[in-house]
Write an enzyme that holds these catalytic residues in place. Structure first.
Site, short mmCIF file in Angstrom:
data_model
loop_
_atom_site.label_atom_id
_atom_site.label_comp_id
_atom_site.label_asym_id
_atom_site.label_seq_id
_atom_site.Cartn_x
_atom_site.Cartn_y
_atom_site.Cartn_z
N TYR A 84 1.13 -1.28 -0.21
CA TYR A 84 -0.13 0.19 -0.07
C TYR A 84 0.98 0.88 -0.27
O TYR A 84 1.42 1.13 0.92
CB TYR A 84 -0.81 0.23 1.47
CG TYR A 84 -1.55 1.52 1.56
CD1 TYR A 84 -2.42 1.79 0.89
CD2 TYR A 84 -1.49 2.49 2.12
CE1 TYR A 84 -3.47 2.31 0.58
CE2 TYR A 84 -2.59 2.60 2.63
CZ TYR A 84 -3.27 3.11 1.89
OH TYR A 84 -4.01 4.38 2.17
N ASP A 122 9.41 2.47 -0.11
CA ASP A 122 8.01 3.19 0.43
C ASP A 122 8.48 3.03 2.04
O ASP A 122 8.14 1.49 3.18
CB ASP A 122 6.76 2.89 0.03
CG ASP A 122 5.97 3.32 1.05
OD1 ASP A 122 5.71 4.42 1.79
OD2 ASP A 122 4.66 3.27 0.45
N LYS A 131 4.32 8.87 9.17
CA LYS A 131 4.24 8.30 10.13
C LYS A 131 4.99 8.97 11.54
O LYS A 131 4.62 10.18 11.42
CB LYS A 131 4.40 7.14 9.75
CG LYS A 131 3.40 6.39 9.17
CD LYS A 131 2.30 5.33 9.25
CE LYS A 131 0.95 4.82 8.53
NZ LYS A 131 0.90 3.98 7.29
C1 LIG Z 1 0.21 4.45 6.53
C2 LIG Z 1 1.61 4.29 4.44
C3 LIG Z 1 1.17 5.28 3.87
C4 LIG Z 1 0.27 6.17 3.15
O1 LIG Z 1 0.49 7.46 4.50
P1 LIG Z 1 -0.96 8.60 5.05
O2 LIG Z 1 -0.16 9.35 6.07
O3 LIG Z 1 -1.59 7.29 5.38
O4 LIG Z 1 -1.23 9.23 3.77
C5 LIG Z 1 2.16 5.01 1.92
N1 LIG Z 1 2.65 3.86 2.55
C6 LIG Z 1 3.29 3.02 3.24
C7 LIG Z 1 3.96 1.72 3.12
C8 LIG Z 1 2.17 3.12 4.42
O5 LIG Z 1 1.80 2.51 5.23
#
Ligand SMILES: *Cc1c(COP(=O)(O)O)cnc(C)c1O
Length: 442
Positions: A144, A239, A267
């Site tokens: 994701y 990511d 995060k």
């Molecule tokens: C949470 C997450 C996102 C998206 O971040 P948001 O701040 O919720 O938009 C993208 N990549 C990974 C791996 C994530 O865990």
């Protein structure tokens, strides 16, 4: 457990907010029942509006690595707020934050802040396309990268939980530029490059995928992605929105010794405030406006509150004086925040495996540092297809039994759990006791 006030709030929320929530997984659809509403969180605990207390293993989905409401973060936010919440003019905290990220993450020479991980991934993809002049992107199923149009193809997290990995509203033409492959499978990557020579802008990957539960890269897999992108002139984008500053001070790339071209964050670097960032090689980052032709912007990007919270979090993580109830003088033994998280993760893994074994329940428990997932399957889990073999009905029962005993795991079989430095050995012991009892009744 009585949750009448939560139920009343949820009924009201349903009238004004689609599904009653501002992010789909919070609605408990994957586990049934109704979500609880929280108005206080401290350390590793959250309290719902009915006064029930829970040990929290979601940690606001990753940011709360130091536990909730860490005193240094709260103090930093309050102090920053006294001087204004947003300037839209460069502020010194942005420089401090950028320097911190560049010093902690080996591959990052320049970095730009955004307001969410989604924005960071969207911008990194645009930059990769602008820099390489190629249009196609490779992603892996179950990974994701936020709710970006072209990345919401076979995505994990909520998109997975609801059984419709492809969202309505994403034009098929956008999705066409996204090549989706199984994680941990080298042959499919080779085949994709062979069939799309000099057309691929980059590979975006969660180095340790945590949005379909949690699975680890097979030995050599990340090295292989590094080599194959380089060979084709494509970029490797890690990511690290979830893994950054969590699996090591420099994220998964430090833990596994890989240098991606670009990385995305979020995060933890917001200390609980809305934030994201992307960074990497200076020659690529300089393709961004105002220096280069790739446009990217944000009214609130780098705002002083989020910067203050994030800086406080990163500084606290980096300080060796991470004290805790279990190990009050732990820093004297070189036992820093990350050492502590590793220790707690190993403890939880051992306990949960024991609990499952003595209950005769098949469970594959994957763990990497402070991230974990217990899948209800006897088979190893290395990718999305493996994860999908888990018994979700069993997870539902397990989830509710844990919740009613005061332990909050993520409300889906396909989400990772998170430990914080605020969890104690006693918290883990209680969790394992509760899990052992719950599993005997599954
Ligand atoms: C949470 C997450 C996102 C998206 O971040 P948001 O701040 O919720 O938009 C993208 N990549 C990974 C791996 C994530 O865990």
């Amino acid at each position: 457990m009585i949750r009448t006030q939560s139920e009343a709030l949820f009924s009201e929320a349903l009238q004004y907010i689609p599904g009653g929530v501002n992010s789909p997984v919070r609605a408990f659809r994957a586990v049934g029942g109704k979500p609880f509403f929280v108005n206080k969180a401290k350390g590793c605990r959250v309290w719902d509006v009915d006064g029930n207390e829970y040990i929290d293993y979601v940690g606001t989905w990753g940011p709360a690595i130091l536990g909730h409401a860490h005193p240094k973060i709260i103090a930093a936010v309050k102090a920053a707020a006294d001087h204004g919440t947003s300037f839209g003019i460069p502020n010194p905290a942005e420089v401090t934050m950028a320097k911190l990220i560049c010093s902690l993450v080996p591959s990052v020479q320049k970095v730009r802040m955004t307001n969410s991980g989604t924005e960071a991934c969207m911008s990194a993809i645009r930059l990769a396309r602008g820099f390489t002049k190629h249009d196609k992107i490779i992603k892996f199923d179950g990974c994701y990268h936020g709710h970006v149009d072209s990345l919401l193809v076979k995505a994990g997290s909520g998109a997975l939980t609801f059984g419709n990995p492809d969202s309505a509203g994403v034009p098929a033409d956008f999705a066409k530029l996204t090549i989706v492959l199984p994680y941990n499978d080298t042959e499919s990557v080779k085949a994709a490059f062979a069939a799309n020579k000099k057309q691929i802008a980059g590979i975006i990957v969660e180095p340790v995928p945590g949005n379909a539960g949690l699975y680890l890269p097979k030995p050599g897999y990340l090295e292989f992605l590094r080599e194959s992108t380089k060979a084709d002139g494509a970029l490797l984008i890690f990511d690290e929105v979830m893994t950054g500053f969590r699996l090591a001070p420099g994220g998964a790339q430090e833990r596994f010794g890989i240098r991606p071209d670009l990385s995305t964050f979020g995060k933890i670097i917001g200390g609980g405030l809305p934030v994201g960032a992307f960074g990497g090689r200076a020659d690529i980052m300089d393709y961004l406006a105002p220096l280069g032709p790739v446009y990217q912007a944000g009214t609130l990007s780098g705002n002083p509150l989020a910067m203050a919270a994030g800086i406080a979090a990163l500084e606290e993580l980096g300080s060796r004086a991470c004290e805790s109830a279990d190990h009050p003088r732990s820093h004297e033994r070189g036992y820093d925040a990350y050492g502590r998280l590793e220790h707690l993760g190993a403890l939880l893994e051992a306990g949960m495996k024991d609990a499952a074994k003595s209950a005769g329940i098949p469970m594959t428990f994957n763990h990497c540092g402070s991230m974990f997932c217990g899948y209800f399957t006897s088979e190893p889990v290395w990718n999305l297809a493996d994860a999908m073999k888990a018994d979700c009905e069993r997870f539902k029962k397990f989830f509710h039994a844990m919740l009613d005993a005061g332990v909050y795991f993520a409300p889906s079989q396909f989400e990772a759990g998170f430990l914080s430095t605020a969890h104690s050995e006693a918290d883990i012991a209680k969790t394992v006791r509760v899990a052992a009892k719950a599993m005997k009744q599954l």
